[in-house]
Design a protein around this motif. Structure first.
Motif, PDB file in Angstrom:
ATOM      1  N   ALA A 106       0.821  -1.212   0.000  1.00 23.90           N
ATOM      2  CA  ALA A 106       0.000   0.000   0.000  1.00 23.90           C
ATOM      3  C   ALA A 106       0.854   1.261   0.000  1.00 23.90           C
ATOM      4  O   ALA A 106       0.664   2.155  -0.831  1.00 23.90           O
ATOM      5  N   ASP A 107       1.800   1.351   0.930  1.00 24.85           N
ATOM      6  CA  ASP A 107       2.616   2.560   1.011  1.00 24.85           C
ATOM      7  C   ASP A 107       3.516   2.726  -0.206  1.00 24.85           C
ATOM      8  O   ASP A 107       3.701   3.846  -0.713  1.00 24.85           O
ATOM      9  N   GLN A 108       4.075   1.625  -0.695  1.00 24.34           N
ATOM     10  CA  GLN A 108       4.977   1.732  -1.842  1.00 24.34           C
ATOM     11  C   GLN A 108       4.220   2.080  -3.113  1.00 24.34           C
ATOM     12  O   GLN A 108       4.666   2.928  -3.900  1.00 24.34           O
ATOM     13  N   VAL A 129      -8.917  -3.112   3.704  1.00 19.76           N
ATOM     14  CA  VAL A 129      -9.818  -2.499   2.730  1.00 19.76           C
ATOM     15  C   VAL A 129      -9.569  -0.995   2.643  1.00 19.76           C
ATOM     16  O   VAL A 129      -9.569  -0.418   1.547  1.00 19.76           O
ATOM     17  N   ALA A 130      -9.346  -0.360   3.776  1.00 18.59           N
ATOM     18  CA  ALA A 130      -9.139   1.092   3.784  1.00 18.59           C
ATOM     19  C   ALA A 130      -7.929   1.479   2.934  1.00 18.59           C
ATOM     20  O   ALA A 130      -7.973   2.450   2.164  1.00 18.59           O
ATOM     21  N   ASP A 131      -6.834   0.719   3.052  1.00 17.01           N
ATOM     22  CA  ASP A 131      -5.644   1.021   2.251  1.00 17.01           C
ATOM     23  C   ASP A 131      -5.897   0.772   0.769  1.00 17.01           C
ATOM     24  O   ASP A 131      -5.433   1.531  -0.092  1.00 17.01           O
ATOM     25  N   ALA A 132      -6.632  -0.282   0.448  1.00 15.63           N
ATOM     26  CA  ALA A 132      -6.944  -0.564  -0.952  1.00 15.63           C
ATOM     27  C   ALA A 132      -7.823   0.534  -1.538  1.00 15.63           C
ATOM     28  O   ALA A 132      -7.639   0.952  -2.697  1.00 15.63           O
ATOM     29  N   GLU A 133      -8.784   1.022  -0.768  1.00 16.84           N
ATOM     30  CA  GLU A 133      -9.629   2.126  -1.237  1.00 16.84           C
ATOM     31  C   GLU A 133      -8.799   3.384  -1.462  1.00 16.84           C
ATOM     32  O   GLU A 133      -9.013   4.123  -2.440  1.00 16.84           O
ATOM     33  N   LEU A 135      -5.715   3.492  -2.369  1.00 21.16           N
ATOM     34  CA  LEU A 135      -4.930   3.320  -3.598  1.00 21.16           C
ATOM     35  C   LEU A 135      -5.789   3.515  -4.845  1.00 21.16           C
ATOM     36  O   LEU A 135      -5.337   4.085  -5.836  1.00 21.16           O
ATOM     37  N   VAL A 136      -7.015   3.027  -4.806  1.00 20.57           N
ATOM     38  CA  VAL A 136      -7.914   3.228  -5.953  1.00 20.57           C
ATOM     39  C   VAL A 136      -8.123   4.719  -6.193  1.00 20.57           C
ATOM     40  O   VAL A 136      -8.094   5.195  -7.333  1.00 20.57           O
ATOM     41  N   ALA A 137      -8.324   5.478  -5.127  1.00 15.61           N
ATOM     42  CA  ALA A 137      -8.496   6.925  -5.272  1.00 15.61           C
ATOM     43  C   ALA A 137      -7.229   7.582  -5.807  1.00 15.61           C
ATOM     44  O   ALA A 137      -7.288   8.457  -6.687  1.00 15.61           O
ATOM     45  N   ALA A 138      -6.071   7.144  -5.317  1.00 17.00           N
ATOM     46  CA  ALA A 138      -4.802   7.730  -5.751  1.00 17.00           C
ATOM     47  C   ALA A 138      -4.488   7.403  -7.206  1.00 17.00           C
ATOM     48  O   ALA A 138      -3.750   8.141  -7.873  1.00 17.00           O
ATOM     49  N   ALA A 139      -5.033   6.292  -7.714  1.00 16.29           N
ATOM     50  CA  ALA A 139      -4.737   5.843  -9.072  1.00 16.29           C
ATOM     51  C   ALA A 139      -5.581   6.536 -10.131  1.00 16.29           C
ATOM     52  O   ALA A 139      -5.400   6.274 -11.327  1.00 16.29           O
ATOM     53  N   LEU A 363      -8.927  -4.047  -5.213  1.00 14.49           N
ATOM     54  CA  LEU A 363      -9.786  -3.683  -4.083  1.00 14.49           C
ATOM     55  C   LEU A 363     -10.878  -4.721  -3.886  1.00 14.49           C
ATOM     56  O   LEU A 363     -11.177  -5.124  -2.751  1.00 14.49           O
ATOM     57  N   ARG A 364     -11.475  -5.167  -4.985  1.00 12.76           N
ATOM     58  CA  ARG A 364     -12.515  -6.188  -4.895  1.00 12.76           C
ATOM     59  C   ARG A 364     -11.990  -7.442  -4.182  1.00 12.76           C
ATOM     60  O   ARG A 364     -12.648  -8.004  -3.302  1.00 12.76           O
ATOM     61  N   ALA A 365     -10.786  -7.877  -4.549  1.00 11.35           N
ATOM     62  CA  ALA A 365     -10.197  -9.070  -3.940  1.00 11.35           C
ATOM     63  C   ALA A 365      -9.958  -8.876  -2.450  1.00 11.35           C
ATOM     64  O   ALA A 365     -10.163  -9.793  -1.645  1.00 11.35           O
ATOM     65  N   VAL A 366      -9.529  -7.685  -2.044  1.00  9.11           N
ATOM     66  CA  VAL A 366      -9.301  -7.405  -0.622  1.00  9.11           C
ATOM     67  C   VAL A 366     -10.621  -7.445   0.133  1.00  9.11           C
ATOM     68  O   VAL A 366     -10.700  -7.970   1.254  1.00  9.11           O
ATOM     69  N   ARG A 367     -11.677  -6.908  -0.476  1.00  7.69           N
ATOM     70  CA  ARG A 367     -12.984  -6.934   0.182  1.00  7.69           C
ATOM     71  C   ARG A 367     -13.496  -8.356   0.360  1.00  7.69           C
ATOM     72  O   ARG A 367     -14.034  -8.703   1.423  1.00  7.69           O
TER      73      ARG A 367
END
Length: 388
Positions: A106-108, A129-133, A135-139, A363-367
């Motif tokens: 997530a951080d990298q 999930v929070a970190d995956a969300e 990353l989706v926003a950052a992408a 993100l879907r997979a993490v959820r």
């Protein structure tokens, strides 16, 4: 032995070009310059795919400067960076592949996106999930992909096309498993068993995520709720004690369209090296795919079941484009990985390859993983809803 030269012109063209969407270098300029974060097994797989896509492996950074030098020498990277910050400061790097332990993803990946570079991040995309969300926003506005590479077996695309076209009918049931034996004994050990490095889930996050992604990708349906149980066979291994991450998980699923299914994931299944298998029953026909036998797809019918070979002349267009060698000349995991990376770089160039797994899929997979572990720990069904 034939070299396939007697096949149709269309099939020959698919094999000669790899059938993949590629950058037009004359129009797009110089080759992409790519760097890798991490120097282990997956870095080797990524490095081969980078070269197959005609990109330049510009550099690599590992956990220490010394390991960076060793990895650059082993993988043939042009430069060994002393730190991730040094890599990200290199304006000549276009794309960064993150292949480090799960807890670092997530951080990298966020740092890569913050530096204005496109990114390929190993799964799981994040351990929460929070970190995956985040990353989706950052992408947003960038190419950011996750290597769910089993999507890139030609016969997986053929199976998908049969459901997408309606030929297989509506989905009735799912029977799928992903079995390995590399952690079978108490002396078998790896950083993944440590929740501090691998995250809350091990077997399901590591390989179950591939299984669920493939089930949903092929069927076009989504898991809506899960009921799971898990087992940790060894609480102690060679270098780790107090292990809480699971060795095996069994899951009952329901889908948004009303199908029922079972998923079994295990890293302690003797003799199974990387056996990802799925069978999806539609109202007209079933399809079954075995990743260890990827040259055929079984299609089950009440009358006249058949086995379809990986032959571009007999497959849907999307499946045929992924046939990089003639039928009868086996393709495998690295070919699928190469196709994923080639499509990622096509997306970097502005194209929109079908079926490319992006951070939203990660993100879907993490959820789903979170829901499975929540269910196993609570002993209850966990609702996924219909919009996740």
């Amino acid at each position: 032995m034939t070299d396939g030269s007697d096949r149709s012109p269309a099939a020959q063209g698919a094999a000669q070009t790899g059938g993949l969407t590629r950058r037009d270098e004359s129009a797009a300029g110089a080759r992409l310059r790519v760097a890798i974060v991490g120097g282990g097994f997956m870095a080797e797989v990524h490095s081969r795919a980078i070269r197959a896509a005609r990109a330049e492996l510009a550099g690599i950074v590992s956990s220490t400067p010394e390991r960076s030098v060793a990895a650059a020498d082993r993988l043939g990277a042009a430069r060994a960076y002393t730190s991730l910050d040094e890599l990200l400061a290199d304006d000549q790097v276009d794309v960064v592949h993150v292949t480090t332990p799960n807890a670092l993803h997530a951080d990298q990946a966020a740092a890569v996106l913050g530096a204005g570079k496109d990114v390929v991040c190993e799964k799981p995309l994040a351990t929460t999930v929070a970190d995956a969300e985040r990353l989706v926003a950052a992408a947003e506005g960038r190419t950011a992909t996750v290597p769910f590479v089993y999507r890139f077996h030609p016969l997986v695309r053929e199976a998908r096309s049969r459901f997408a076209s309606g030929q297989a009918g509506r989905v009735l049931s799912i029977n799928a498993s992903y079995l390995q034996d590399w952690l079978l004994g108490s002396d078998d050990d790896n950083w993944r068993v440590d929740s501090a490095q691998g995250g809350r889930s091990r077997a399901f996050a590591d390989i179950g995520s591939h299984l669920v992604d493939l089930v949903e990708f092929v069927s076009g349906d989504r898991v809506s709720r899960v009921s799971a149980t898990k087992r940790t066979v060894f609480a102690e291994r060679a270098a780790h004690s107090g292990i809480t991450t699971e060795d095996a998980v069994a899951v009952v699923v329901e889908t948004c369209a009303g199908a029922l299914g079972t998923l079994l994931v295990s890293q302690v299944a003797p003799g199974r090296k990387n056996r990802l298998w799925l069978e999806i029953a539609g109202s007209s026909e079933s399809v079954a795919f075995d990743q260890e036998q990827p040259e055929t797809l079984w299609v089950g019918r009440r009358k006249g079941s058949l086995v379809i070979p990986r032959d571009a002349d007999q497959l849907s267009e999307d499946a045929a484009r992924l046939c990089v060698v003639p039928s009868g000349h086996p393709q495998g995991y690295q070919d699928a990985f190469n196709a994923f990376v080639a499509d990622t770089y096509a997306a970097v160039a502005g194209e929109t390859p079908d079926g490319l797994p992006r951070f939203t899929d990660g993100l879907r997979a993490v959820r789903v993983t979170d829901a499975v572990i929540d269910s196993a720990e609570s002993g209850t069904w966990i609702e996924m809803g219909t919009n996740e």
